[in-house]
Design a protein around this motif. Structure first.
Motif, PDB file in Angstrom:
ATOM      1  N   GLY A 193       9.582  26.253  18.781  1.00  0.00           N
ATOM      2  CA  GLY A 193      10.914  25.709  18.975  1.00  0.00           C
ATOM      3  C   GLY A 193      11.986  26.778  18.945  1.00  0.00           C
ATOM      4  N   PHE A 233      15.655  22.872  14.914  1.00  0.00           N
ATOM      5  CA  PHE A 233      14.341  22.259  14.722  1.00  0.00           C
ATOM      6  C   PHE A 233      13.386  23.262  14.088  1.00  0.00           C
ATOM      7  CE2 PHE A 233      10.601  19.805  15.954  1.00  0.00           C
ATOM      8  CZ  PHE A 233       9.673  20.769  16.303  1.00  0.00           C
ATOM      9  N   SER A 260      13.758  16.467  15.879  1.00  0.00           N
ATOM     10  CA  SER A 260      12.821  16.043  16.935  1.00  0.00           C
ATOM     11  C   SER A 260      13.430  14.900  17.739  1.00  0.00           C
ATOM     12  CB  SER A 260      11.494  15.605  16.309  1.00  0.00           C
ATOM     13  OG  SER A 260      10.909  16.622  15.548  1.00  0.00           O
ATOM     14  N   ILE A 263      16.290  16.215  20.002  1.00  0.00           N
ATOM     15  CA  ILE A 263      15.815  16.902  21.213  1.00  0.00           C
ATOM     16  C   ILE A 263      15.336  15.892  22.256  1.00  0.00           C
ATOM     17  CG2 ILE A 263      14.060  18.470  22.121  1.00  0.00           C
ATOM     18  CD1 ILE A 263      14.205  19.972  19.446  1.00  0.00           C
ATOM     19  N   ALA A 312       8.920  18.113  20.900  1.00  0.00           N
ATOM     20  CA  ALA A 312       9.607  17.166  20.014  1.00  0.00           C
ATOM     21  C   ALA A 312       8.841  15.852  19.896  1.00  0.00           C
ATOM     22  CB  ALA A 312      11.027  16.911  20.531  1.00  0.00           C
ATOM     23  N   SER A 315       5.972  16.419  17.669  1.00  0.00           N
ATOM     24  CA  SER A 315       6.450  16.509  16.289  1.00  0.00           C
ATOM     25  C   SER A 315       6.727  15.123  15.711  1.00  0.00           C
ATOM     26  CB  SER A 315       7.720  17.357  16.225  1.00  0.00           C
ATOM     27  OG  SER A 315       8.282  17.339  14.930  1.00  0.00           O
TER      28      SER A 315
END
Length: 343
Positions: A193, A233, A260, A263, A312, A315
């Motif tokens: 990231g 992030f 996350s 994004i 993201a 995640s």
């Protein structure tokens, strides 16, 4: 020392039983372990000391296959296959010794303390139960609205409805090796990231440098402001993986999950990058005299933003699938509150 080699699959899935208890555990072990190292791992599963162990291997029909009697030999040098059972014999421990709950010290509370932690409160109508958590996942120290209902360290206290309290003998949670694995994944994703965020900012600046008389500064802004989110992030994730303070780690993990979501919600960045890519590919005037360079830059920026979305989403899935491990505070709040607000 005798030398052995492994010629079969590298790991084996077996069921471990013990003469000290009536239950078994299914585990996977690497075959390149020596029997001595294997016994050390079995200490956590059986409670027996490795020096007191005698190991026997049984097949699926419960027939004795062999005994693991050479501490220097490799586990894979014995005829062990998936589904077999390894039985640990420890003559120093009585059968069921670890299952006798009468020997386990119980937590006891006096009637006076019980009365302090259960009853009507001034901050909310109805009956509430004061809870002293084992970890700093609470919201107070037993004091709400200036009134001290019970005493505990700060962030270790909370109030829950009686119907959300379960009474029983619960074993203490052991070491969570899975959390270490999850944090290593988060650390890796966070590093990616940060890389994507810095790359996005650099591309945004380069787009401005190569305008060539064009009028497409919107992509410059997109590259710069989008790049901030993956960097934050990454900072949150790396901080969570590196900190030793549980409270800070919990806050960092919550921040990592929130970033996350941020994004994923930045659809305008992708739309802007794709619009610039298409416009410059068609050679529109607003891309200036460096249309080919601008097309390449917009293509790279589009790829960066797309990778950011994928990262993201992965995640978010990691956090949600493992919320009980990564976010125990979510569990407590959901369980005690329901539709209510925890105090």
């Amino acid at each position: 020392m005798e030398k052995f080699s492994v010629v079969t699959q590298s790991q084996v899935n077996v069921r471990v039983t013990s003469s000290a208890n009536s239950f078994g555990t299914e585990k996977r072990f690497p075959k390149d372990l020596t029997i001595a190292d294997f016994k050390n791992k079995l200490e956590l599963l059986t409670g027996s000391l490795s020096g007191n162990m005698k190991l026997e291997v049984y097949d699926r029909d419960n027939k004795l296959v062999c005994k693991l009697d050479n501490d220097n030999a490799l586990l894979g040098s014995y005829p062990i296959d998936d589904g077999m059972r390894i039985h640990v014999i420890d003559p120093t421990i009585k059968v069921g010794e670890f299952e006798d709950l009468s020997k386990v010290e119980k937590f006891e509370i006096s009637e006076e303390d019980y009365a302090k932690k259960t009853g009507l409160t001034e901050f909310k109508p109805g009956y509430w139960v004061g809870v002293h958590y084992d970890e700093p996942v609470g919201k107070n120290n037993g004091k709400v609205g200036g009134k001290q209902y019970f005493e505990c360290p700060d962030k270790y206290g909370g109030f829950v409805r009686p119907e959300n309290v379960e009474v029983g003998d619960f074993p203490e949670e052991g070491l969570d090796f899975r959390k270490e694995q999850l944090l290593s994944f988060i650390k890796m994703m966070s590093a990616i990231g940060v890389f994507l965020g810095i790359s996005s900012i650099i591309i945004g600046i380069v787009v401005f440098v190569y305008l060539g008389g064009g009028k497409y500064p919107v992509t410059t802004a997109t590259g710069i402001w989008y790049g901030i989110s993956p960097i934050l992030f990454g900072i949150m994730g790396l901080g969570a993986a590196l900190t030793k303070d549980e409270r800070n780690q919990m806050n960092m993990l919550n921040g990592h999950y929130i970033m996350s979501i941020v994004i994923v919600s930045m659809g305008y960045a992708m739309a802007s990058a794709i619009q610039g890519l298409v416009s410059c590919a068609l050679g529109e005037e607003k891309c200036g005299t460096n249309a080919e360079i601008q097309t390449a830059l917009h293509g790279i920026l589009t790829g960066i933003i797309f990778c950011g979305y994928v990262l993201a989403i992965a995640s978010m899935g990691l956090h949600l699938r493992n919320k009980n491990t990564l976010h125990p505070d979510w569990k407590y709040r959901r369980g005690c509150c329901g539709s209510q607000t925890c105090e």
